[in-house]
Design an enzyme around this catalytic site. Structure first.
Site, short mmCIF file in Angstrom:
data_model
loop_
_atom_site.label_atom_id
_atom_site.label_comp_id
_atom_site.label_asym_id
_atom_site.label_seq_id
_atom_site.Cartn_x
_atom_site.Cartn_y
_atom_site.Cartn_z
N TRP A 133 25.17 -56.57 -97.44
CA TRP A 133 25.81 -57.76 -97.99
C TRP A 133 27.30 -57.55 -98.21
CZ3 TRP A 133 22.32 -61.07 -96.95
CH2 TRP A 133 20.96 -60.77 -97.13
N GLU A 146 28.20 -60.80 -106.67
CA GLU A 146 28.78 -60.03 -107.79
C GLU A 146 27.96 -60.14 -109.07
OE1 GLU A 146 32.99 -59.91 -108.21
OE2 GLU A 146 33.31 -60.25 -106.07
#
Length: 390
Positions: free
Chosen positions: A164, A370
């Site tokens: 990712w 995140e």
């Protein structure tokens, strides 16, 4: 149809320099980013030349020290720049945020010699960075990562797979977290790895529902040799470095989310004022007016939240809890606002002729990257009630 230019947000900026900076950003967004956004997202084209332009304009290193090639701007200003860029195209706004995240470790924990050797090119020399923490089996539980770095004389050999990775395969440098010690958070070390290092390869980019112009790919490290001079911080300090970067990075995601939401509101409002039904603009109908009011309120609240957290950071005060709150609220708000924007446009909102369907697809990823919003809730709760006792 191309994206309409949004109405400029009335911002409270601290200096004349920062106000001039926002004018420059809006000009670049209007001239170089927004007109091509829809077409390039549809074709999956990564706008590397835009990042080169941003670097030449001094916009890739805004929150870092001028002596290292940065812009000496407070986070309060930097985040509003991100919001403007994300409103024009999330691939660009989020890309700048990721680049800043990749620079954070060296800027905050590197030696003076390392900073002098690398930061000027990273911040203003045309380079583009990426951040390598997640792995196929280590996402929310990042401390369980298994990519290894083993000592070999004055070098380290890095082996493993990262997943990712935004800018995976196109970045010029990667901040990489790898295991150098025992399992757990204390056995992780950070490294600055060149994008062209032998043994480093990128997989085919992921096929995503949104942000198709931003490459997201796995990175494979097959005995990648990195000199110890590219180790960031002390051995075993990597997870601390990663968490500090993520606190700041979450504010970047929050600002990008508000940019996407603002773009969606601008589109919905313009459509509602121009579309007539039953002899009146649909903006005259109370049900729709209330939707627009709620959308605008979510945006204003989110903007105030991320700016309040940024001001804490600028003042050198703890801001981890507020960063998690901002990331949580702003990204949830972006998902709600973009969904409502599609509803305001009705059938047209469901077509690619208008940008709101793209904005809705793009907003979704902001609730995930995140640290998912479920992780943000855990972070906030730990600040309130302490660690879990189970």
């Amino acid at each position: 149809m191309t994206d309409r230019a949004p109405q400029p947000v009335d911002r409270q900026l601290p200096t004349e320099e920062s106000r001039d900076l926002l004018v420059l950003v809006r000009e670049i967004a209007q001239r170089e980013i927004r007109p091509r956004a829809a077409e390039e997202e549809e074709t999956g084209r990564f706008p590397r030349e835009v990042f080169t332009l941003l670097s030449e304009s001094g916009l890739l290193g805004l929150p870092y020290a001028g002596e290292s090639g940065g812009g000496d701007q407070p986070y309060e200003v930097y985040l509003q720049v991100l919001e403007e860029l994300a409103a024009a195209r999330l691939t660009v706004g989020l890309g700048v945020s990721v680049h800043s995240l990749a620079c954070h470790g060296l800027a905050a924990y590197g030696t003076k010699e390392q900073q002098a050797a690398h930061l000027p090119d990273m911040l203003g020399g045309g380079l583009l960075g990426a951040y390598c923490l997640s792995e196929p089996a280590a996402g929310s539980d990042a401390a369980s990562l298994t990519t290894k770095a083993v000592r070999d004389g004055d070098d380290w050999l890095i082996t493993g797979t990262k997943a990712w990775i935004t800018h995976g395969g196109v970045a010029d440098f990667y901040t990489v977290l790898a295991r150098t010690g025992a399992p757990g958070a204390k056995g992780i070390t950070a490294f600055l790895v060149p994008g062209d290092a032998p043994g480093l390869t990128a997989a085919v980019p992921e096929k995503k529902m949104g942000m198709k112009g931003s490459p997201t790919a796995q990175l494979h490290f097959d005995g990648v040799r990195v000199p110890d001079s590219r180790r960031i911080g002390e051995e075993g300090q990597g997870f601390t470095i990663a968490l500090a970067a993520l606190d700041a990075g979450r504010l970047g995601i929050a600002a990008c989310a508000i940019g996407v939401a603002q773009a969606a509101l601008d589109e919905a409002l313009a459509y509602a004022l121009g579309r007539k039904q039953f002899g009146h603009p649909i903006a005259d109908f109370q049900g729709l007016r209330f939707m627009l009011a709620d959308m605008a309120t979510k945006i204003e609240a989110g903007r105030a939240l991320y700016l309040a957290a940024a001001r804490l950071r600028d003042a050198g005060k703890p801001f981890s809890r507020q960063a998690a709150m901002a990331k949580l609220f702003c990204t949830d708000a972006a998902m709600a606002v973009t969904t409502d924007a599609v509803q305001v446009l009705g059938g047209y909102g469901y077509t690619a002729d208008f940008p709101v369907e793209r904005l809705m697809r793009e907003a979704k990823v902001l609730q995930i990257v995140e640290g998912t919003n479920q992780i943000q809730r855990m972070v906030i709760a730990r600040h309130l009630a302490g660690p879990e006792t189970r």
